[in-house]
Motif scaffolding. Structure first.
Motif, PDB file in Angstrom:
ATOM      1  N   PHE A  33       0.845  -1.197   0.000  1.00 49.71           N
ATOM      2  CA  PHE A  33       0.000   0.000   0.000  1.00 49.71           C
ATOM      3  C   PHE A  33       0.880   1.247   0.000  1.00 49.71           C
ATOM      4  O   PHE A  33       1.867   1.327   0.744  1.00 49.71           O
ATOM      5  N   ALA A  36       1.490   6.878  -3.177  1.00 51.70           N
ATOM      6  CA  ALA A  36       2.026   7.189  -4.510  1.00 51.70           C
ATOM      7  C   ALA A  36       1.250   6.377  -5.545  1.00 51.70           C
ATOM      8  O   ALA A  36       1.113   5.161  -5.408  1.00 51.70           O
ATOM      9  N   MET A  39       2.991   3.317  -8.294  1.00 55.02           N
ATOM     10  CA  MET A  39       4.251   2.714  -7.831  1.00 55.02           C
ATOM     11  C   MET A  39       4.056   1.373  -7.106  1.00 55.02           C
ATOM     12  O   MET A  39       4.740   0.390  -7.435  1.00 55.02           O
ATOM     13  N   TYR A  66      -7.122   1.553   1.245  1.00 55.78           N
ATOM     14  CA  TYR A  66      -6.971   0.828   2.515  1.00 55.78           C
ATOM     15  C   TYR A  66      -7.818  -0.436   2.587  1.00 55.78           C
ATOM     16  O   TYR A  66      -7.484  -1.366   3.328  1.00 55.78           O
ATOM     17  N   ALA A 231      19.023   3.395   5.211  1.00 56.46           N
ATOM     18  CA  ALA A 231      19.224   1.950   5.043  1.00 56.46           C
ATOM     19  C   ALA A 231      17.901   1.230   4.775  1.00 56.46           C
ATOM     20  O   ALA A 231      16.858   1.653   5.272  1.00 56.46           O
TER      21      ALA A 231
HETATM   22  O1  TXD Z   1      15.308   0.980  12.449  1.00 56.90           O
HETATM   23  C1  TXD Z   1      14.424   1.618  11.946  1.00 56.90           C
HETATM   24  N1  TXD Z   1      13.243   1.680  12.533  1.00 56.90           N
HETATM   25  C2  TXD Z   1      14.613   2.317  10.667  1.00 56.90           C
HETATM   26  C3  TXD Z   1      13.648   3.300  10.274  1.00 56.90           C
HETATM   27  C4  TXD Z   1      15.719   2.039   9.825  1.00 56.90           C
HETATM   28  C5  TXD Z   1      15.799   2.633   8.589  1.00 56.90           C
HETATM   29  C6  TXD Z   1      14.808   3.571   8.085  1.00 56.90           C
HETATM   30  N2  TXD Z   1      13.802   3.890   9.010  1.00 56.90           N
HETATM   31  C7  TXD Z   1      12.638   4.700   8.605  1.00 56.90           C
HETATM   32  O2  TXD Z   1      11.771   3.887   7.804  1.00 56.90           O
HETATM   33  C8  TXD Z   1      12.882   5.885   7.732  1.00 56.90           C
HETATM   34  O3  TXD Z   1      13.372   6.976   8.470  1.00 56.90           O
HETATM   35  C9  TXD Z   1      11.489   6.132   7.182  1.00 56.90           C
HETATM   36  O4  TXD Z   1      10.714   6.850   8.131  1.00 56.90           O
HETATM   37  C10 TXD Z   1      10.922   4.727   7.032  1.00 56.90           C
HETATM   38  C11 TXD Z   1      10.817   4.225   5.597  1.00 56.90           C
HETATM   39  O5  TXD Z   1      12.064   4.272   4.967  1.00 56.90           O
HETATM   40  P1  TXD Z   1      12.185   4.020   3.379  1.00 56.90           P
HETATM   41  O6  TXD Z   1      13.623   4.074   3.045  1.00 56.90           O
HETATM   42  O7  TXD Z   1      11.389   2.836   2.971  1.00 56.90           O
HETATM   43  O8  TXD Z   1      11.463   5.327   2.832  1.00 56.90           O
HETATM   44  P2  TXD Z   1      10.819   5.590   1.386  1.00 56.90           P
HETATM   45  O9  TXD Z   1      11.524   4.821   0.336  1.00 56.90           O
HETATM   46  O10 TXD Z   1      10.716   7.064   1.241  1.00 56.90           O
HETATM   47  O11 TXD Z   1       9.359   4.985   1.539  1.00 56.90           O
HETATM   48  C12 TXD Z   1       8.384   5.593   2.296  1.00 56.90           C
HETATM   49  C13 TXD Z   1       7.106   5.452   1.511  1.00 56.90           C
HETATM   50  C14 TXD Z   1       7.086   6.256   0.197  1.00 56.90           C
HETATM   51  O12 TXD Z   1       6.889   5.381  -0.891  1.00 56.90           O
HETATM   52  C15 TXD Z   1       5.923   7.231   0.372  1.00 56.90           C
HETATM   53  O13 TXD Z   1       5.188   7.447  -0.826  1.00 56.90           O
HETATM   54  C16 TXD Z   1       5.092   6.488   1.400  1.00 56.90           C
HETATM   55  O14 TXD Z   1       6.021   5.934   2.305  1.00 56.90           O
HETATM   56  N3  TXD Z   1       4.144   7.318   2.114  1.00 56.90           N
HETATM   57  C17 TXD Z   1       2.940   6.850   2.478  1.00 56.90           C
HETATM   58  N4  TXD Z   1       2.387   5.638   2.324  1.00 56.90           N
HETATM   59  C18 TXD Z   1       1.136   5.473   2.803  1.00 56.90           C
HETATM   60  N5  TXD Z   1       0.451   6.452   3.445  1.00 56.90           N
HETATM   61  C19 TXD Z   1       0.980   7.671   3.618  1.00 56.90           C
HETATM   62  N6  TXD Z   1       0.303   8.633   4.250  1.00 56.90           N
HETATM   63  C20 TXD Z   1       2.282   7.913   3.120  1.00 56.90           C
HETATM   64  N7  TXD Z   1       3.117   8.982   3.130  1.00 56.90           N
HETATM   65  C21 TXD Z   1       4.245   8.608   2.501  1.00 56.90           C
END
Ligand code: TXD
Length: 319
Positions: A33, A36, A39, A66, A231
């Motif tokens: 889910f 975007a 994607m 959802y 990462a």
């Molecule tokens: O140890 C840990 N907990 C972590 C945490 C280790 C590494 C990274 N960590 C965190 O994971 C990082 O700081 C981010 O907050 C998350 C996700 O990392 P990722 O690298 O996967 O980020 P991306 O590639 O930007 O993906 C986030 C996606 C992106 O495709 C957005 O379009 C989407 O989240 N997004 C949403 N999806 C659903 N609903 C909403 N509202 C939404 N907003 C953004």
């Protein structure tokens, strides 16, 4: 028996890697889910086409609705914005809090019986907020950080000792941030605690201190190197280990951000501690005795988490 259903909320770098791992391990059918457009469906299609080559049976679906996560057994949440170089995890607070609200409501309406693993940063505050917004029981909502932090610690220790990573166990407590508390006394090579290994001449206290410091800053090191994002391989693998512990009722003892109700002197916060994960979610919180130094470091970490929560509450009055 029907296949399990794994919903991945956020189909970015970690979400995509989670989908790949979940499919390869045939953990169940996967729903990706994301807000975007297109994607998540693109990733699901691409991954589905890896199925015939790899030989896995898993249905993968991408969605921005959802309703498609209805009935999920496990939900892994990475939705939000990751760190850019120079940004702290806390900078992400405001943006990601709003995201947690939407995700929590989506889970509440569609899969209130799921086991929910939060990955989004700043982790200890986001998992707390996600639990509040979803209204799920505390034992069904956990945060992933400790498995990753201790994997980083294990990797550095295995390199330093020149032994297999398999034989290195490591112990990390506290919040997911630069205040996390890696504990050498409970970290071992085949059961031999690190302080004994130092006495045996395998390494020095200085080198161990440097490894502790590198572990604490492990996420930032990768953010700097990647230049764009944070990462994702090891974070995804770590969350999959937690999901498997739940789905297979493995009763694994894993360091996770769990809701404390007095353990370690903490009440009402999510903080990283060892827990037992089985079919009932968080089945036990493992409370160990800490020495004075670890206690003091743990308190610093807990205070940092508290500060983040206060910031969350002032942003969203409903919390
Ligand atoms: O140890 C840990 N907990 C972590 C945490 C280790 C590494 C990274 N960590 C965190 O994971 C990082 O700081 C981010 O907050 C998350 C996700 O990392 P990722 O690298 O996967 O980020 P991306 O590639 O930007 O993906 C986030 C996606 C992106 O495709 C957005 O379009 C989407 O989240 N997004 C949403 N999806 C659903 N609903 C909403 N509202 C939404 N907003 C953004």
């Amino acid at each position: 028996m029907a296949r399990k259903k794994i919903a991945l909320v956020g189909a970015g770098m970690i979400g995509g890697t989670l989908a790949h791992l979940a499919a390869m391990k045939e953990m169940g059918d996967v729903v990706l889910f994301d807000i975007a457009e297109g994607m998540p469906a693109g990733k699901a299609l691409d991954l589905s086409q890896a199925g015939p080559v790899e030989g896995f049976d898993a249905q993968l679906k991408g969605t921005s609705d959802y309703k498609d996560i209805a009935g999920a057994d496990v939900v892994i949440v990475t939705a939000g914005v990751p760190r850019k170089p120079g940004m702290s995890r806390d900078d992400l607070l405001e943006i990601n809090l709003k995201v947690m609200k939407a995700v929590g409501e989506g889970i509440k309406a569609n899969c209130p019986d799921a086991f929910v693993i939060c990955i989004t940063n700043p982790l200890d505050a986001m998992v707390w907020a996600l639990r509040e917004f979803s209204g799920l029981p505390h034992n069904k909502v956990v945060g992933m950080a400790g498995v990753l932090d201790s994997a980083r610690f294990r990797h550095f220790l295995a390199e330093e000792f020149d032994v297999s990573m398999e034989d290195v166990t490591a112990f990390v407590l506290g919040g997911h941030g630069d205040t996390m508390v890696p504990i050498l006394e409970y970290s071992t090579v085949a059961g031999i605690p690190v302080p004994d290994l130092i006495k045996m001449g395998w390494s020095t206290q200085e080198k161990m201190d440097a490894i502790v410091d590198r572990t604490r800053k492990g996420g930032g090191e990768i953010v700097q190197l990647l230049g764009n994002g944070s990462a994702y391989y090891a974070p995804a693998t770590s969350a999959i280990q937690m999901a498997e512990a739940y789905l297979k009722d493995k009763k694994r003892v894993l360091p996770c951000a769990a809701h404390l109700t007095g353990q370690y002197g903490v009440d009402g916060l999510y903080v990283g501690v060892p827990i037992v994960i089985g079919a009932n979610g968080v089945e036990r919180i493992v409370e160990i005795d800490l020495d004075e130094k670890a206690k003091a470091n743990f308190q610093v970490s807990v205070d940092a988490v508290k500060e983040l929560l206060e910031a969350c509450k002032s942003i969203d009055e409903s919390l």
